[in-house]
Design a protein around this motif. Structure first.
Motif, PDB file in Angstrom:
ATOM      1  N   THR A   1      50.696  25.358  75.808  1.00  0.00           N
ATOM      2  CA  THR A   1      50.080  26.682  74.754  1.00  0.00           C
ATOM      3  C   THR A   1      51.340  27.756  74.380  1.00  0.00           C
ATOM      4  O   THR A   1      51.011  28.420  73.571  1.00  0.00           O
ATOM      5  N   THR A   2      52.653  27.191  74.404  1.00  0.00           N
ATOM      6  CA  THR A   2      53.491  28.345  73.956  1.00  0.00           C
ATOM      7  C   THR A   2      53.489  27.789  72.904  1.00  0.00           C
ATOM      8  O   THR A   2      53.446  29.252  71.892  1.00  0.00           O
ATOM      9  N   HIS A   3      53.447  27.182  72.126  1.00  0.00           N
ATOM     10  CA  HIS A   3      53.103  26.578  70.455  1.00  0.00           C
ATOM     11  C   HIS A   3      52.030  27.183  69.964  1.00  0.00           C
ATOM     12  O   HIS A   3      52.187  28.352  69.314  1.00  0.00           O
ATOM     13  N   LYS A   4      50.492  27.377  70.834  1.00  0.00           N
ATOM     14  CA  LYS A   4      49.511  27.807  70.687  1.00  0.00           C
ATOM     15  C   LYS A   4      49.608  29.650  70.485  1.00  0.00           C
ATOM     16  O   LYS A   4      49.099  29.924  69.286  1.00  0.00           O
ATOM     17  N   VAL A   5      50.767  30.131  71.351  1.00  0.00           N
ATOM     18  CA  VAL A   5      50.562  31.220  71.366  1.00  0.00           C
ATOM     19  C   VAL A   5      51.426  32.103  70.313  1.00  0.00           C
ATOM     20  O   VAL A   5      51.347  32.625  69.488  1.00  0.00           O
ATOM     21  N   GLU A   6      52.664  30.907  69.858  1.00  0.00           N
ATOM     22  CA  GLU A   6      53.113  30.917  68.935  1.00  0.00           C
ATOM     23  C   GLU A   6      53.324  30.945  67.365  1.00  0.00           C
ATOM     24  O   GLU A   6      53.380  31.663  66.698  1.00  0.00           O
ATOM     25  N   ALA A   7      52.409  29.979  67.520  1.00  0.00           N
ATOM     26  CA  ALA A   7      51.459  30.136  65.773  1.00  0.00           C
ATOM     27  C   ALA A   7      50.412  31.177  65.647  1.00  0.00           C
ATOM     28  O   ALA A   7      49.527  31.460  64.869  1.00  0.00           O
ATOM     29  N   ARG A   8      49.655  31.863  67.184  1.00  0.00           N
ATOM     30  CA  ARG A   8      48.884  32.248  66.412  1.00  0.00           C
ATOM     31  C   ARG A   8      50.090  33.717  66.389  1.00  0.00           C
ATOM     32  O   ARG A   8      49.290  35.035  65.250  1.00  0.00           O
ATOM     33  N   GLN A   9      50.654  34.391  66.899  1.00  0.00           N
ATOM     34  CA  GLN A   9      51.415  35.310  66.871  1.00  0.00           C
ATOM     35  C   GLN A   9      52.647  35.649  65.044  1.00  0.00           C
ATOM     36  O   GLN A   9      53.161  36.476  64.489  1.00  0.00           O
ATOM     37  N   LYS A  10      52.408  34.072  64.411  1.00  0.00           N
ATOM     38  CA  LYS A  10      52.961  33.533  63.513  1.00  0.00           C
ATOM     39  C   LYS A  10      51.293  34.029  62.020  1.00  0.00           C
ATOM     40  O   LYS A  10      51.638  34.846  60.991  1.00  0.00           O
ATOM     41  N   ARG A  11      50.086  33.713  62.803  1.00  0.00           N
ATOM     42  CA  ARG A  11      50.152  33.683  61.622  1.00  0.00           C
ATOM     43  C   ARG A  11      49.285  35.500  61.766  1.00  0.00           C
ATOM     44  O   ARG A  11      49.176  36.342  60.484  1.00  0.00           O
ATOM     45  N   HIS A  12      49.671  36.462  62.659  1.00  0.00           N
ATOM     46  CA  HIS A  12      49.505  38.204  63.034  1.00  0.00           C
ATOM     47  C   HIS A  12      50.207  38.316  62.282  1.00  0.00           C
ATOM     48  O   HIS A  12      50.295  38.889  61.193  1.00  0.00           O
TER      49      HIS A  12
ATOM     50  N   GLY B   1      45.775  37.556  64.639  1.00  0.00           N
ATOM     51  CA  GLY B   1      46.079  35.467  64.222  1.00  0.00           C
ATOM     52  C   GLY B   1      44.424  35.099  65.096  1.00  0.00           C
ATOM     53  O   GLY B   1      45.108  34.225  64.957  1.00  0.00           O
ATOM     54  N   TYR B   2      43.677  35.872  65.575  1.00  0.00           N
ATOM     55  CA  TYR B   2      42.235  35.221  66.078  1.00  0.00           C
ATOM     56  C   TYR B   2      41.822  34.977  65.041  1.00  0.00           C
ATOM     57  O   TYR B   2      41.228  36.051  64.038  1.00  0.00           O
ATOM     58  N   GLN B   3      40.766  33.690  65.659  1.00  0.00           N
ATOM     59  CA  GLN B   3      39.739  33.389  64.329  1.00  0.00           C
ATOM     60  C   GLN B   3      38.697  34.932  64.442  1.00  0.00           C
ATOM     61  O   GLN B   3      38.574  35.061  65.791  1.00  0.00           O
ATOM     62  N   TYR B   4      38.294  35.377  63.322  1.00  0.00           N
ATOM     63  CA  TYR B   4      37.077  36.152  63.517  1.00  0.00           C
ATOM     64  C   TYR B   4      35.816  35.621  64.511  1.00  0.00           C
ATOM     65  O   TYR B   4      35.365  35.190  63.083  1.00  0.00           O
ATOM     66  N   HIS B   5      36.179  36.100  65.538  1.00  0.00           N
ATOM     67  CA  HIS B   5      34.822  34.425  65.822  1.00  0.00           C
ATOM     68  C   HIS B   5      34.623  34.873  67.189  1.00  0.00           C
ATOM     69  O   HIS B   5      35.761  35.278  68.599  1.00  0.00           O
TER      70      HIS B   5
END
Length: 122
Positions: free
Chosen positions: A3-14, A101-105
């Motif tokens: 979960t931390t990895h997913k949050v960090e990946a979204r923040q990086k995309r953002h 950072g989320y998918q447009y979906h």
């Protein structure tokens, strides 16, 4: 932990998106944040760092619309409609969309389309 990895990946995309997506007073940034149970949207003027309009699925207006949950597509549509109404009241007609950072979906897409249907150029 995953979960931390997913949050960090979204923040990086953002952060990557924010290089190009900048809100102004004439065309503020429509920033979206979604949690498991709620969805939040703001119109932000990055020039002065100020939130002009904010709506979320915890607002009294949202609950008066009869939406049961804040974590589904129907709730996102209601939040998008409310955001468009409040933006019109503040004289805002256009915005730059920041998907956070989320998918447009799903919920993010539903919020953007509802804001467009409400008269906001996104």
């Amino acid at each position: 932990m995953l979960t931390t990895h997913k949050v960090e990946a979204r923040q990086k995309r953002h952060r990557r998106l924010r290089v190009r997506v900048i809100g102004t007073a004439e065309r503020p940034r429509l920033a979206v944040f979604r949690s498991l149970n709620h969805i939040y949207a703001q119109l932000i003027d990055d020039g002065v760092g100020r939130t002009l309009v904010a709506v979320d699925s915890r607002a009294p207006e949202f609950k008066s619309r009869g939406a049961a949950s804040g974590g589904n597509v129907a709730a996102a549509k209601v939040v998008g409609e409310l955001l468009a109404q409040r933006a019109k009241a503040h004289g805002i007609t256009a915005a730059v969309f920041d998907r956070g950072g989320y998918q447009y979906h799903g919920r993010v897409k539903a919020l953007a389309e509802a804001a467009r249907a409400g008269g906001l150029k996104v």
